[in-house]
Design an enzyme around this catalytic site. Structure first.
Site, short mmCIF file in Angstrom:
data_model
loop_
_atom_site.label_atom_id
_atom_site.label_comp_id
_atom_site.label_asym_id
_atom_site.label_seq_id
_atom_site.Cartn_x
_atom_site.Cartn_y
_atom_site.Cartn_z
N ARG A 1 32.61 50.83 39.26
CA ARG A 1 32.26 49.78 38.30
C ARG A 1 30.76 49.55 38.16
NH1 ARG A 1 34.73 44.33 41.17
NH2 ARG A 1 33.07 43.18 40.20
N GLU B 1 44.54 43.76 41.61
CA GLU B 1 43.37 44.57 41.24
C GLU B 1 43.51 46.00 41.72
OE1 GLU B 1 39.96 42.32 42.61
OE2 GLU B 1 40.90 41.86 44.51
N HIS C 1 25.72 43.77 37.73
CA HIS C 1 25.12 42.43 37.83
C HIS C 1 24.50 42.00 36.52
CE1 HIS C 1 24.98 42.83 42.37
NE2 HIS C 1 25.71 41.78 42.08
N ASP D 1 38.14 45.23 39.15
CA ASP D 1 38.56 46.25 40.11
C ASP D 1 39.77 47.02 39.60
OD1 ASP D 1 36.75 46.34 42.29
OD2 ASP D 1 37.38 44.32 42.83
N CYS E 1 41.35 36.78 35.94
CA CYS E 1 40.06 36.19 36.32
C CYS E 1 38.95 37.23 36.35
CB CYS E 1 40.16 35.49 37.67
SG CYS E 1 40.59 36.60 39.02
#
Ligand code: PEP
Ligand code: MG
Length: 557
Positions: free
Chosen positions: A445, A411, A188, A435, A482
């Site tokens: 991740r 992904e 985050h 991912d 993306c």
């Protein structure tokens, strides 16, 4: 003497300023003598008041933030008055005479331990519990709450890691750069730093030894921190901060090979700012962010209203709506289980529709209705697709509702390797490098300790993207990116060289990525892709590509 610390650069830009460390953690209060019976009700009221105040503080911060940041703060705020936490604390006061701060501390500890023991998605809520615990105890004891320091001069924020609530309240005018010893490239902290346009380096070894007030020169592109830099370096950094700040025209290489530059958004509020920033459309609308923390599925009407707001911001333009990507770091209790041992490998993304097909059908229905009411060029995309059968079923359901542009995210390595089969069925694909990296390297991740592995610069990840593009090219179907990789101005040209047709990213990153791309020809992008794939490591791939793109040095990216 200058020392150089290295970490993972997750948001580019160069800044020099003194360090300011995050406020020390709120200390554990001392166990109290039992309160007399006569004081216990007042103590209970103090807990209620403090917890509501913390909730209000977080909601106020949510209101002044936007997009993902606002969502995260809203979710954290609910924990401040969570009945299982507050009732347990109040019971300790009433039954045992605990002081309010000791009762809250202990009750939160027990709740956090329970959540951790349950594992999976619930374990991640333990961070929220400990965050609100510190805030409530700070209120009760009158000490400085946890959070970002307040200083007269701009500074470089140094922390072990930032709680989502801290990152969400950052003021880009005060915080010139962020350096953390923890955190991964897709954590985050990283995603929010990029969306705020704040240079950021995570997983920096030695960052915990930086002292408050140390002069730092941070290079977010190279992932380097110069501690006590000389004057010449500080001047060089100061001279290089004029990176392009506006997107001028549609995305293209120097020799006019078109590459659509699109925006990633997480909620309807993010749509208008993305359009204003010059995005050519939306390449990823993460619909699950609209419904985080909800126990029941949203109604079709509610969804139509949310999607219409997004589509109206992009009349005549492409908008890719991703169906709910619930699971792992983004649980939605109405479709995801909370007891899976490995949520990232569990029933997430499109797989949730196996048990609950009606949730997907309702969502597609809502998208079809919103599309019919607006002029946007609506594309729909499924997350976490692994097989041709899954892609076929998704495309068929879309077709039955009149949605023609039905695509898939790539992904999962299996999807990249078999893109030639999947793209016979799906009309387009978008690579989710966050991912794809996680699954290709078998590296969580969210884990800082695996940050070296968790980077889309890994040559193996680049190989998978190349194979996906080749497979799709056989059917003349476009592949975009993306994931966060698209927002890296050094990696974006590599992706274009691999055959990617569009790049979707946080709106903040569009100007820099567009400007760097415009300095390179398509042949140069292809040559950069070769250089990166031939490198023996992610670190070398990045270093070799960066030194071949002069604009990065010129603009301090
Ligand atoms: C990705 O995995 O790269 C992606 C774009 O999806 P998310 O980050 O929402 O999982
Ligand atoms: Mg993903």
């Amino acid at each position: 003497m200058t020392t150089v610390l290295r970490g993972v650069g997750v948001s580019p830009g160069r800044r020099a300023a003194p360090a300011a460390r995050m406020a020390p953690a709120v200390a554990e209060p001392a166990p109290s003598e039992a309160l007399p019976e006569s004081e216990r009700e007042a103590a209970v009221e103090a807990i209620t008041a403090a917890s509501h105040q913390v909730r209000e503080d977080l909601l106020a911060a949510a209101a002044s933030a936007s997009g993902t940041a606002s969502e995260i703060l809203t979710v954290t705020s609910t924990m401040a008055t969570d009945p299982s936490l507050i009732r347990a604390a109040e019971k300790r006061v009433r039954d045992d005479g605990d002081s309010p701060e000791w009762a809250v501390w202990q009750a939160a500890d027990a709740l956090a331990e329970q959540l951790l023991a349950l594992g999976g998605n619930l374990a991640e809520r333990a961070t929220d519990v400990r965050d609100v615990r510190a805030r409530i105890v700070a209120r009760l004891t009158g000490v400085a709450g946890p959070g970002v320091p307040v200083r007269d001069e701009p500074y470089i924020l140094v922390a072990h890691d930032l709680a989502p609530a801290d990152t969400a309240t950052l003021d880009a005018d005060a915080v010139l750069a962020i350096v953390t010893s923890g955190g991964g490239p897709t954590s985050h902290t990283s995603i929010l730093a990029r969306s705020l346009g704040i240079p950021c380096v995570v997983a920096v070894s030695g960052a915990d030894d930086i002292a408050d007030g140390d002069l730092l020169a941070v290079d977010g592109g190279a992932g380097e921190i110069h501690v006590a830099p000389d004057d010449a370096l500080v001047e060089r950094f100061a001279a290089a901060i004029e990176a392009p700040s506006e997107l001028t025209g549609p995305g293209a290489t120097k020799d006019s090979h078109r590459v659509a530059l699109l925006a990633n958004i997480g909620d309807p509020a993010g749509a208008a700012p993305a359009a204003e920033a010059g995005a050519e459309g939306v390449g990823l609308f993460r619909t699950e962010f609209c419904f985080l923390g909800r126990d029941t599925a949203p109604s079709i009407e509610e969804q139509v209203s949310q999607y219409t707001t997004v589509l109206e911001a992009f009349p005549g333009k492409k908008v890719v709506i991703r169906t709910l990507d619930a699971g792992a770091d983004k649980p939605l209790p109405f479709v995801t289980a909370d007891d899976e041992p490995n949520p990232a490998l569990g029933v997430r993304g499109l797989r949730t529709s196996w048990e609950r097909p009606e949730v997907l059908e309702d969502q597609l229905n809502a998208i079809a209705q919103a599309a019919a009411a607006t002029s946007a060029d609506v594309h729909v995309m499924a997350p976490m697709v692994a097989t041709v059968a899954e892609a076929q079923s998704f495309v068929d359901t879309c077709a039955s509702l009149g949605i023609e542009q039905a695509g898939i995210m790539i992904e999962i390595p299996a999807a990249a390797l078999r893109a030639r089969d999947l793209l016979k069925v799906a009309t387009f694909a978008s690579v989710g490098t966050n991912d794809l990296t996680q699954y290709a390297l078998a590296a969580d991740r969210e884990l800082a300790s695996l940050a070296e592995l968790s980077t889309p610069w890994q040559p193996a990840v680049l190989d998978l993207i190349a194979v996906a593009c080749e497979g799709a090219a056989g059917h003349d179907r476009p592949v975009g990116v993306c994931g966060e990789a698209a927002a890296d101005p050094a990696l974006a040209p590599v992706l274009v060289g691999l055959g990617v047709a569009s790049l979707s990213m946080t709106a903040r990153s569009l100007p820099a990525v567009g400007a760097v791309l415009a300095t390179l020809t398509w042949d140069e992008c292809r040559a950069l892709a070769e250089v990166a794939r031939e490198a023996p490591s992610a670190h070398e791939a990045r270093a070799r590509v960066r030194e071949r793109i002069p604009a990065l040095e010129e603009w301090g990216l």
